[in-house]
Write an enzyme that holds these catalytic residues in place. Structure first.
Site, PDB file in Angstrom:
ATOM      1  N   CYS A  66      -4.718   2.591  -3.593  1.00  0.00           N
ATOM      2  CA  CYS A  66      -3.706   3.217  -3.104  1.00  0.00           C
ATOM      3  C   CYS A  66      -2.447   2.208  -3.120  1.00  0.00           C
ATOM      4  O   CYS A  66      -1.411   1.760  -2.302  1.00  0.00           O
ATOM      5  CB  CYS A  66      -3.654   3.414  -1.430  1.00  0.00           C
ATOM      6  SG  CYS A  66      -4.868   4.898  -0.952  1.00  0.00           S
ATOM      7  N   GLN A  95      -4.303  -5.131   6.984  1.00  0.00           N
ATOM      8  CA  GLN A  95      -5.292  -5.912   6.458  1.00  0.00           C
ATOM      9  C   GLN A  95      -4.979  -7.465   7.123  1.00  0.00           C
ATOM     10  O   GLN A  95      -5.619  -8.408   6.607  1.00  0.00           O
ATOM     11  CB  GLN A  95      -5.015  -6.269   4.804  1.00  0.00           C
ATOM     12  CG  GLN A  95      -5.203  -4.859   4.414  1.00  0.00           C
ATOM     13  CD  GLN A  95      -6.626  -4.649   4.056  1.00  0.00           C
ATOM     14  OE1 GLN A  95      -7.702  -5.005   4.478  1.00  0.00           O
ATOM     15  NE2 GLN A  95      -6.941  -3.198   3.604  1.00  0.00           N
ATOM     16  N   HIS A 145       0.805  -1.261  -0.026  1.00  0.00           N
ATOM     17  CA  HIS A 145      -0.044  -0.007  -0.303  1.00  0.00           C
ATOM     18  C   HIS A 145       0.922   1.367   0.054  1.00  0.00           C
ATOM     19  O   HIS A 145       1.873   1.020   0.605  1.00  0.00           O
ATOM     20  CB  HIS A 145      -1.031  -0.020   1.262  1.00  0.00           C
ATOM     21  CG  HIS A 145      -1.870   0.943   1.513  1.00  0.00           C
ATOM     22  ND1 HIS A 145      -1.361   2.425   1.843  1.00  0.00           N
ATOM     23  CD2 HIS A 145      -3.243   0.924   1.253  1.00  0.00           C
ATOM     24  CE1 HIS A 145      -2.707   2.969   1.823  1.00  0.00           C
ATOM     25  NE2 HIS A 145      -3.802   2.030   1.564  1.00  0.00           N
ATOM     26  N   LYS A 196     -10.270  -0.699  10.515  1.00  0.00           N
ATOM     27  CA  LYS A 196     -10.470  -1.882   9.644  1.00  0.00           C
ATOM     28  C   LYS A 196     -10.861  -3.072  10.492  1.00  0.00           C
ATOM     29  O   LYS A 196     -10.973  -4.076   9.996  1.00  0.00           O
ATOM     30  CB  LYS A 196      -9.136  -2.096   8.777  1.00  0.00           C
ATOM     31  CG  LYS A 196      -8.851  -1.139   7.631  1.00  0.00           C
ATOM     32  CD  LYS A 196      -7.600  -1.411   6.921  1.00  0.00           C
ATOM     33  CE  LYS A 196      -6.909  -0.186   6.073  1.00  0.00           C
ATOM     34  NZ  LYS A 196      -7.848   0.163   4.929  1.00  0.00           N
ATOM     35  N   ASP A 217       3.425  -4.478   8.016  1.00  0.00           N
ATOM     36  CA  ASP A 217       2.046  -3.774   8.043  1.00  0.00           C
ATOM     37  C   ASP A 217       0.949  -4.789   8.241  1.00  0.00           C
ATOM     38  O   ASP A 217       0.655  -5.572   7.084  1.00  0.00           O
ATOM     39  CB  ASP A 217       1.931  -3.217   6.551  1.00  0.00           C
ATOM     40  CG  ASP A 217       0.632  -2.305   6.279  1.00  0.00           C
ATOM     41  OD1 ASP A 217      -0.014  -2.390   7.094  1.00  0.00           O
ATOM     42  OD2 ASP A 217       0.686  -1.898   5.258  1.00  0.00           O
TER      43      ASP A 217
END
Ligand code: PLP
Length: 419
Positions: free
Chosen positions: A377, A216, A136, A239, A213
């Site tokens: 993104c 998600q 991202h 999220k 990261d």
């Protein structure tokens, strides 16, 4: 394309009562364009359960004051709830120490914090920061900014045709100049679940720090930061069924202790004078100014909600939907699925022959179906697949096969119109 059978759920039994879960999300009973809302954009942001909405409302109605400042009972109560939320995050990601949890505005700010305060100070001309083509922008641009300032370079590891990280190429790219590795756990476009344990092991073997990261990942997979042993992990509350405006940086206490502060202001200091200022202890050193107090408390409520269902049950439910959805949308004429990795989470990204993704999104909107269109993104990843844009349906805890059927019906109609 890899065999979709690999994403078959282990059991056919319903993971939980989805109807009861849906009843917890007031927005799912609303309409969009005069049609019942079919929400398939959870990768952008999840909807919020009553428990989270109520927690926000309750804080403002009954427990709100600024924290860590007031001697009076209300401020003490707000401070205690805020501190409790930090302990819930600690428990949720299995951190050893609550001081390793830093609250930020979002995952993006957490990555910027690590780039500026951990990596930048020791970065030299010619140094490299290794990322992947599937990042991202939040895990590309902060590194580019510090690299540009220091004459260093951001190096992307390649992604294969099915949307998996080319692990051998990745390993070859870790060299003597690699100062930092920053990799996404689950791709927001491909759904690919990266082998983060192997990535961390490769980095450790060469003494390179790693940031994962998990924006998600935390809503789909169990996370154990101690077992994973990365140096930093970031994610966003919004999220994870929590409110927007709150993010989490988990970092090893030794790193956080050694890092300079990110921003200056109230709460991050120990003592201020015009002859010199000293810093507060971690995590407060990184939390300048009044935070999103109610949002952080509501993140705690979101974690309670997710834990009450169980992340394994959520993963099983979502794997069923992914298998069902993968089969269903591939029947649509002219549909190209982008990302068919062996290990995949709740995302179906696609293009439709003859149709611009924007047009697909607008048609689906008229049917009450919310999907994301554009580059999500992740422009470099789209470039890798020769695309400017794509359409993405993504699932959460509350989605059903009815939602997928609605999506598939609309896509068949779109295919009929555009081809
Ligand atoms: N990383 C990934 C993989 C994402 O999908 C996102 C958001 O879509 C981010 C980082 C950035 O999250 P936020 O905008 O909440 O900072």
């Amino acid at each position: 394309m890899s065999d979709t059978a690999t994403i078959e759920p282990r059991t056919k039994a319903p993971a939980f009562d989805v109807g009861a879960i849906r009843a917890e999300f007031p927005i799912l009973a609303t309409e969009m364009q005069g049609r019942p809302l079919v929400y398939l954009d959870s990768a952008a942001s999840t909807q919020k359960p009553k428990a989270v909405i109520d927690a926000l409302a309750h804080v403002y109605a009954a427990d709100y004051a600024n924290i860590h400042r007031g001697i009076y009972d209300l401020s003490q109560r707000a401070s205690a709830l805020h501190d409790e939320a930090r302990h819930k995050v600690q428990r949720f990601i299995k951190a050893q120490d609550w001081r390793e949890i830093v609250f930020t505005r979002n995952a993006t700010e957490a990555i910027n914090l690590v780039a500026q305060c951990f990596t930048a100070p020791d970065l030299r001309a010619g140094d490299e920061i290794l990322v992947t083509e599937m990042e991202h922008h939040a895990n590309i641009v902060p590194w580019q900014m510090i690299a540009e300032a220091k004459g260093a370079k951001v190096v992307p590891a390649p992604v294969t045709e099915v949307g998996e990280l080319d692990l051998e190429a990745f390993e070859r790219l870790i060299g003597p100049k690699t100062r930092m590795i920053a990799v996404v756990w689950v791709s927001n476009v491909l759904g690919t679940v990266n082998p983060v344990a192997e990535i961390v092991a490769l980095a450790k073997a060469r003494g390179v720090p790693v940031l994962i990261d998990a924006a998600q990942a935390v809503q789909h997979l169990p996370v154990d930061v101690q077992a994973l042993d990365a140096d930093f992990i970031v994610f966003s509350a919004h999220k994870l069924y929590g409110p927007s405006g709150v993010g989490v940086l988990w970092g090893k206490a030794a790193h956080l202790d050694a890092m300079p502060p990110y921003q200056g202001g109230g709460d991050m200091i120990e003592r201020v004078s015009f002859s010199g200022t000293t810093w507060n202890e971690i995590p407060f050193k990184f939390e300048a100014g009044t935070p999103d107090i109610a949002g952080i408390i509501a993140l705690g409520a979101a974690i309670d909600f997710v834990e009450s269902i169980g992340i394994e049950a959520i993963a099983r439910h979502e794997a069923e939907l992914l298998a069902y959805g993968t089969r269903a949308i591939q029947q649509v004429p002219g549909l190209r699925l982008i990302g068919t990795a062996h290990e995949k989470a709740s995302v179906l990204t696609f293009t439709l022959e003859g149709a611009h993704p924007q047009d697909i999104g607008m048609l689906l909107d008229l049917d009450g179906i919310a999907i994301r269109t554009g580059h999500h993104c992740a422009m470099p990843l789209h470039e890798r697949f020769g695309l400017n844009a794509s359409a993405r349906a993504s699932f959460g805890i509350y989605n059903t096969t009815d939602d997928i059927d609605a999506l598939t019906r609309s896509l068949h109609r779109a295919a009929g119109m555009f081809q």
